[in-house]
Design a protein around this motif. Sequence first.
Motif, PDB file in Angstrom:
ATOM      1  N   ILE A  67      11.716  30.249  35.436  1.00  0.00           N
ATOM      2  CA  ILE A  67      11.075  31.534  35.178  1.00  0.00           C
ATOM      3  C   ILE A  67      10.768  32.300  36.462  1.00  0.00           C
ATOM      4  O   ILE A  67      11.086  33.495  36.589  1.00  0.00           O
ATOM      5  CB  ILE A  67       9.797  31.328  34.340  1.00  0.00           C
ATOM      6  CG1 ILE A  67      10.180  30.940  32.910  1.00  0.00           C
ATOM      7  CG2 ILE A  67       8.931  32.581  34.333  1.00  0.00           C
ATOM      8  CD1 ILE A  67       9.005  30.623  32.026  1.00  0.00           C
ATOM      9  N   ARG A  71      12.588  35.815  37.895  1.00  0.00           N
ATOM     10  CA  ARG A  71      11.871  37.060  38.190  1.00  0.00           C
ATOM     11  C   ARG A  71      12.188  37.550  39.602  1.00  0.00           C
ATOM     12  O   ARG A  71      12.418  38.742  39.814  1.00  0.00           O
ATOM     13  CB  ARG A  71      10.363  36.851  38.033  1.00  0.00           C
ATOM     14  CG  ARG A  71       9.554  38.125  38.282  1.00  0.00           C
ATOM     15  CD  ARG A  71       8.075  37.881  38.165  1.00  0.00           C
ATOM     16  NE  ARG A  71       7.595  36.955  39.174  1.00  0.00           N
ATOM     17  CZ  ARG A  71       6.296  36.737  39.429  1.00  0.00           C
ATOM     18  NH1 ARG A  71       5.369  37.371  38.726  1.00  0.00           N
ATOM     19  NH2 ARG A  71       5.943  35.874  40.353  1.00  0.00           N
ATOM     20  N   LEU A  78       9.294  36.671  32.758  1.00  0.00           N
ATOM     21  CA  LEU A  78       8.884  35.834  31.629  1.00  0.00           C
ATOM     22  C   LEU A  78       7.621  35.040  31.941  1.00  0.00           C
ATOM     23  O   LEU A  78       7.303  34.083  31.230  1.00  0.00           O
ATOM     24  CB  LEU A  78      10.018  34.867  31.263  1.00  0.00           C
ATOM     25  CG  LEU A  78      11.347  35.493  30.832  1.00  0.00           C
ATOM     26  CD1 LEU A  78      12.404  34.408  30.673  1.00  0.00           C
ATOM     27  CD2 LEU A  78      11.188  36.270  29.538  1.00  0.00           C
ATOM     28  N   ARG A  82       5.273  31.389  30.310  1.00  0.00           N
ATOM     29  CA  ARG A  82       5.520  30.119  30.982  1.00  0.00           C
ATOM     30  C   ARG A  82       4.643  28.995  30.433  1.00  0.00           C
ATOM     31  O   ARG A  82       5.112  27.869  30.245  1.00  0.00           O
ATOM     32  CB  ARG A  82       5.314  30.264  32.491  1.00  0.00           C
ATOM     33  CG  ARG A  82       5.607  28.984  33.262  1.00  0.00           C
ATOM     34  CD  ARG A  82       5.807  29.258  34.728  1.00  0.00           C
ATOM     35  NE  ARG A  82       4.659  29.945  35.321  1.00  0.00           N
ATOM     36  CZ  ARG A  82       4.647  30.385  36.583  1.00  0.00           C
ATOM     37  NH1 ARG A  82       5.713  30.225  37.351  1.00  0.00           N
ATOM     38  NH2 ARG A  82       3.586  30.986  37.066  1.00  0.00           N
TER      39      ARG A  82
END
Length: 212
Positions: A67, A71, A78, A82
């Motif tokens: 995640i 990003r 997201l 998480r």
Amino acid sequence: MMEAVANTMNMTLRRLPPWAVYPLGALPALWIVWLTLTGGIGVDPVAGIEQRLGYDAMYFLIGGLAISPLRRLTGINLIRYRRQIGLVAFAYVVLHMLSWFTLDMGLWWRQALGDLYKRPYLLFGISALVLLVPLAVTSNNASVRRLGPRWRRLHWLVYPAVLLGVVHYLWQFKVIPQSGWFWFGLTLALLGLRLWWGARRRMTAWRPRSKA
């Protein structure tokens, strides 16, 4: 182009509340139930259930690990999901272990201990589960407030836990398939990125400021 795609996806994701991860995360388990009931799980249903639960656990664990890099590299955010993804991954790890102990070992501790001796890669999976327990217990806002900075340090345990889980997955093969090497390489790449970014951040924080 990538920025426009990321912005579109982020705007769409804002409509999805974090709790929606739980019913979505349950879909693979429901699929396993369906395959079991319809005879599509394979010639050895116990092994089929156990393996599919293990694979789903690994997918969610690696997905949670990806995640932050996702990003930073693409702009797709997201982060708000998480914690839920981590809890879903933990649930599949627990179900994977329970399927081994109940369906495969028949709740016999002596037989389970003998299986650990014959298949030492099981110890890696159990070790991963042990590391994930404190993360699952503290995955709530009250623990974040109570632990403060220690909460983030505690959740670094996810990195060795994922690595142990992937080694557990690979070790069971006599000949590791290409898909196994893919997941192993992806895990190492994600861990390497986190270590590299962490080292750069510490170097920036320690860099002495120039005097005026």
